[in-house]
Design an enzyme around this catalytic site. Structure first.
Site, PDB file in Angstrom:
ATOM      1  CG  ASP A  96      -0.225  -0.219   2.512  1.00 35.32           C
ATOM      2  OD1 ASP A  96       0.967   0.150   2.617  1.00 35.32           O
ATOM      3  OD2 ASP A  96      -0.828  -0.765   3.447  1.00 35.32           O
TER       4      ASP A  96
ATOM      5  CG  ASP B  41       1.353   3.984   4.482  1.00 33.22           C
ATOM      6  OD1 ASP B  41       0.138   3.843   4.674  1.00 33.22           O
ATOM      7  OD2 ASP B  41       2.173   3.055   4.555  1.00 33.22           O
TER       8      ASP B  41
ATOM      9  CG  ASP C 209       8.282   1.544  12.640  1.00 34.08           C
ATOM     10  OD1 ASP C 209       8.681   2.157  11.626  1.00 34.08           O
ATOM     11  OD2 ASP C 209       7.439   0.631  12.594  1.00 34.08           O
TER      12      ASP C 209
HETATM   13  P1  ATP Z   1       3.578  -2.626   5.280  1.00 35.95           P
HETATM   14  O1  ATP Z   1       2.458  -1.697   4.899  1.00 35.95           O
HETATM   15  O2  ATP Z   1       4.297  -3.218   4.141  1.00 35.95           O
HETATM   16  O3  ATP Z   1       3.180  -3.607   6.290  1.00 35.95           O
HETATM   17  P2  ATP Z   1       4.682  -0.227   6.386  1.00 35.95           P
HETATM   18  O4  ATP Z   1       6.074   0.119   6.824  1.00 35.95           O
HETATM   19  O5  ATP Z   1       4.096   0.613   5.307  1.00 35.95           O
HETATM   20  O6  ATP Z   1       4.701  -1.750   6.004  1.00 35.95           O
HETATM   21  P3  ATP Z   1       2.437   0.554   7.966  1.00 35.95           P
HETATM   22  O7  ATP Z   1       1.853  -0.128   9.129  1.00 35.95           O
HETATM   23  O8  ATP Z   1       1.637   0.701   6.725  1.00 35.95           O
HETATM   24  O9  ATP Z   1       3.795  -0.196   7.667  1.00 35.95           O
HETATM   25  O10 ATP Z   1       2.913   1.986   8.459  1.00 35.95           O
HETATM   26  C1  ATP Z   1       3.356   2.996   7.583  1.00 35.95           C
HETATM   27  C2  ATP Z   1       4.519   3.743   8.201  1.00 35.95           C
HETATM   28  O11 ATP Z   1       4.090   4.378   9.412  1.00 35.95           O
HETATM   29  C3  ATP Z   1       5.701   2.878   8.611  1.00 35.95           C
HETATM   30  O12 ATP Z   1       6.578   2.656   7.543  1.00 35.95           O
HETATM   31  C4  ATP Z   1       6.351   3.713   9.704  1.00 35.95           C
HETATM   32  O13 ATP Z   1       7.101   4.757   9.151  1.00 35.95           O
HETATM   33  C5  ATP Z   1       5.130   4.317  10.387  1.00 35.95           C
HETATM   34  N1  ATP Z   1       4.670   3.487  11.521  1.00 35.95           N
HETATM   35  C6  ATP Z   1       3.713   2.535  11.487  1.00 35.95           C
HETATM   36  N2  ATP Z   1       3.536   1.983  12.701  1.00 35.95           N
HETATM   37  C7  ATP Z   1       4.381   2.594  13.520  1.00 35.95           C
HETATM   38  C8  ATP Z   1       4.678   2.475  14.916  1.00 35.95           C
HETATM   39  N3  ATP Z   1       4.054   1.589  15.679  1.00 35.95           N
HETATM   40  N4  ATP Z   1       5.623   3.308  15.427  1.00 35.95           N
HETATM   41  C9  ATP Z   1       6.250   4.219  14.651  1.00 35.95           C
HETATM   42  N5  ATP Z   1       6.031   4.361  13.353  1.00 35.95           N
HETATM   43  C10 ATP Z   1       5.115   3.572  12.773  1.00 35.95           C
HETATM   44 MG    MG Z   2       2.117   0.574   4.602  1.00 33.67          MG
END
Ligand code: ATP
Ligand code: MG
Length: 447
Positions: free
Chosen positions: A59, A61, A145
Site C-alpha cells: 500500500d 502511505d 519506527d
Molecule cells: P507494510 O504496509 O508493508 O506492512 P509499512 O512500513 O508501510 O509496512 P504501515 O503499518 O503501513 O507499515 O505503516 C506505515 C509507516 O508508518 C511505517 O513505515 C512507519 O514509518 C510508520 N509506523 C507505522 N507503525 C508505527 C509504529 N508503531 N511506530 C512508529 N512508526 C510507525
Molecule cells: Mg504501509
C-alpha cells in the site's frame, strides 16, 4: 549516524529506483492534489522502502504538513479516522490511501507540550496513548519506527529524503529502530512485533541493539488492546510468512502474548506432534496466500486452538460427569474467551471457528443421512481441511476418517450409499451412538 553527515541525505531521482511508474494512480492523485494546493506531500514508509528493495508495495502511505481538517477540505472522498493517531483516509472504492500529518515531539517540556495534553497522552510506563501533536518533516521522521521506514519520496522534485540512514540500512539489510530502542519499545511495544515482521518479510536481520531489549521487554505486549493485537495477528500470520514469523516470534518470547494457550501446549512434554501440526497448518495457509488463493483467518485460528481445546475436553471428561457434548461446549467457550484476552477475534471469525471445531465431531458420525447433511454444512470444506491436517499428523483412525471423506466427496450416489452401509455399526446408528457413551459413575454424585 556519523557526526559529519548532514540530514536529510538527499538522493536525487537518477540515483534511486522509486518511480511514478510503480506508484498507484490513486496515490499519485492524492500526492499531486496536496502539492498543487500548496502543501508538502511525500510518499513514505513501506511504499518507498519496498520500491527500493524491488518489491511491489502493498500500500502507499502519504505524509504531509496539511492538518487532517485541511486534508478533508481538499478531498470529497476523505474520512478522518483514529483516536490514537488521527489520520485521513482518501477512499477510492476498495483502495484506501492513508494520509498522515507530520507528527511532532512529545518529550519537550515547552509550552506547546503543556497545551497539548488533550492531543498527546502517555501512560505511566511510557506508552503512547495518544499522539496527535503535529510537527515538521524531520520531527516526523524521528517518530517513525525503523530507519528503513523513514524515507520520504517527494513528488515535487522526485528526490528521496533520508533522515536516519535508511538507505544504508536497506543496503545492509538491517532492521534498526530510530532512537533509543528501550524508549521506543516502551512507547509502543507493538514495534517488537513489527521488527520481527519486517525481518521475515524483507529477509533482513534485526540489528543487535534493536534485538537486545525484545526478550526482556516482551511482557509489555500484554498491555496492548486485544483489537490491535488482532490486526497484528493478521499481518503476521495471514501474509504468506506465517511459518517464519511463528519461529521468530517464539525465538523472542513474543508468541505467547498472541496465543498463550497454544504456547503453553507447545511447552508441554509431548509437543512434537503439536508443533508439526501447527507448522503444517501455517505452511498450507502460506502456500494458499502465495498462490493468490482465498484464506480465512478462522481456519488458522481454529487450527491453533484445536489441540489446546481437545486436550482440555479430554481432561474435563475424565474429571466430571458431563456428557461429551456438554464438556465440549463448556471447554469451547472457555478456550475462546481466554483467547479473546490476548487477541480480539471478531464475531464474524468466531462463528466459523466454532463450526470448524464442531465439524471434527460431526465428521465422525456418518451413518444414515448424517454424512450427506454434513457434506452440505456451509463450513464443511474448512472442517474437512482441518481433519486432513490432523490425519497427516496423527495418522491411524483420524487419517482413515479423512481418507473416507476424500473418497466420499467424489463417490457416485451408489458408491456413497455403499460406503455408508459398510461403516461399522451402520444398521442401528442411534443405538451405536449411545453405546459409545461412557457409563455414569454413581459414586461421584456429589462432585
Ligand atoms: P507494510 O504496509 O508493508 O506492512 P509499512 O512500513 O508501510 O509496512 P504501515 O503499518 O503501513 O507499515 O505503516 C506505515 C509507516 O508508518 C511505517 O513505515 C512507519 O514509518 C510508520 N509506523 C507505522 N507503525 C508505527 C509504529 N508503531 N511506530 C512508529 N512508526 C510507525
Ligand atoms: Mg504501509
Amino acid at each position: 549516524m556519523s557526526d559529519t553527515t548532514q540530514y536529510p541525505i538527499i538522493i536525487p531521482r537518477d540515483l534511486h529506483q522509486v518511480s511514478r511508474k510503480y506508484i498507484s494512480d490513486n496515490a499519485l492523485k492524492v500526492l499531486y492534489r496536496l502539492n498543487k494546493s500548496g502543501y508538502d506531500a511525500y510518499l513514505v514508509g513501506g511504499g518507498v522502502r519496498d520500491m527500493l528493495l524491488g518489491i511491489e508495495p502493498k500500500d502507499f502511505d502519504i505524509a504531509t504538513n496539511a492538518t487532517p481538517e485541511q486534508i478533508k477540505a481538499l478531498f470529497r472522498n476523505c474520512r478522518l479516522i483514529g483516536r490514537r493517531f488521527r489520520l485521513a483516509h482518501i477512499v477510492f472504492g476498495r483502495d484506501i490511501i492513508e494520509v498522515a500529518t507530520f507528527r511532532g515531539h512529545h518529550d519537550s517540556s515547552d509550552d506547546k507540550q503543556k497545551q497539548c495534553k488533550k492531543i498527546s497522552k502517555q501512560s505511566a510506563d511510557g506508552m503512547l496513548l495518544r499522539d496527535n501533536i503535529y510537527g515538521s518533516i524531520d520531527e516526523d521522521a524521528e517518530r517513525r519506527d525503523f530507519t528503513i521506514n523513514a524515507l520520504y519520496y517527494n513528488v515535487a522534485d522526485f528526490n528521496i529524503y533520508d533522515f536516519a540512514d535508511g538507505v544504508k540500512d536497506i543496503e545492509a539489510r538491517k532492521i534498526k529502530l530510530i532512537g533509543d530502542p528501550e524508549t521506543r519499545y516502551r512507547e509502543d511495544p507493538v514495534r517488537m512485533l513489527r521488527a520481527v515482521r519486517f525481518a521475515t518479510k524483507l529477509d533482513m536481520t534485526i540489528s543487535e541493539e534493536t534485538a537486545a531489549p525484545i526478550k526482556p521487554m516482551s511482557s509489555l505486549l500484554g498491555n496492548i488492546p486485544p483489537a490491535r493485537m488482532f490486526e497484528e495477528f493478521l499481518k503476521l500470520f495471514i501474509s504468506g510468512d506465517a511459518v517464519a514469523n511463528f519461529d521468530m516470534l517464539r525465538e523472542y518470547d513474543l508468541f505467547k502474548y498472541l496465543f498463550p494457550q497454544l504456547e503453553q501446549a507447545l511447552l508441554a512434554e509431548d509437543n512434537e506432534t503439536l508443533l508439526a501440526f501447527v507448522r503444517l497448518a501455517m505452511a498450507n495457509t502460506d502456500e494458499r496466500i502465495n498462490q493468490n488463493l482465498r484464506v480465512t483467518p478462522a481456519f488458522l485460528l481454529a487450527a491453533f486452538l484445536w489441540y489446546p481445546l481437545s486436550r482440555q475436553v479430554t481432561q474435563l471428561r475424565q474429571n466430571s460427569q458431563l456428557t461429551p457434548q456438554d464438556a465440549f461446549f463448556s471447554v469451547l467457550h472457555e478456550v475462546m474467551s481466554e483467547q479473546q484476552r490476548s487477541i480480539a477475534i471478531p464475531k464474524r471469525f468466531q462463528a466459523p471457528m466454532k463450526d470448524i471445531w464442531i465439524l471434527q465431531d460431526k465428521l465422525q458420525r456418518r451413518d444414515g443421512k448424517r454424512a450427506y447433511k454434513t457434506l452440505e454444512h456451509p463450513k464443511f470444506r474448512a472442517g474437512y481441511d482441518l481433519l486432513l491436517l490432523r490425519g497427516e499428523i496423527e495418522g491411524g483412525e483420524v487419517e482413515q476418517l479423512a481418507k473416507w471423506w476424500t473418497d466420499f466427496q467424489d463417490a457416485s450416489p451408489e458408491l456413497g450409499q455403499m460406503m455408508i452401509k459398510s461403516l461399522p455399526n451402520a444398521r442401528n446408528p442411534r443405538r451405536s451412538v449411545r453405546k459409545r457413551r461412557k457409563p455414569r459413575k454413581t459414586s461421584a454424585k456429589s462432585e
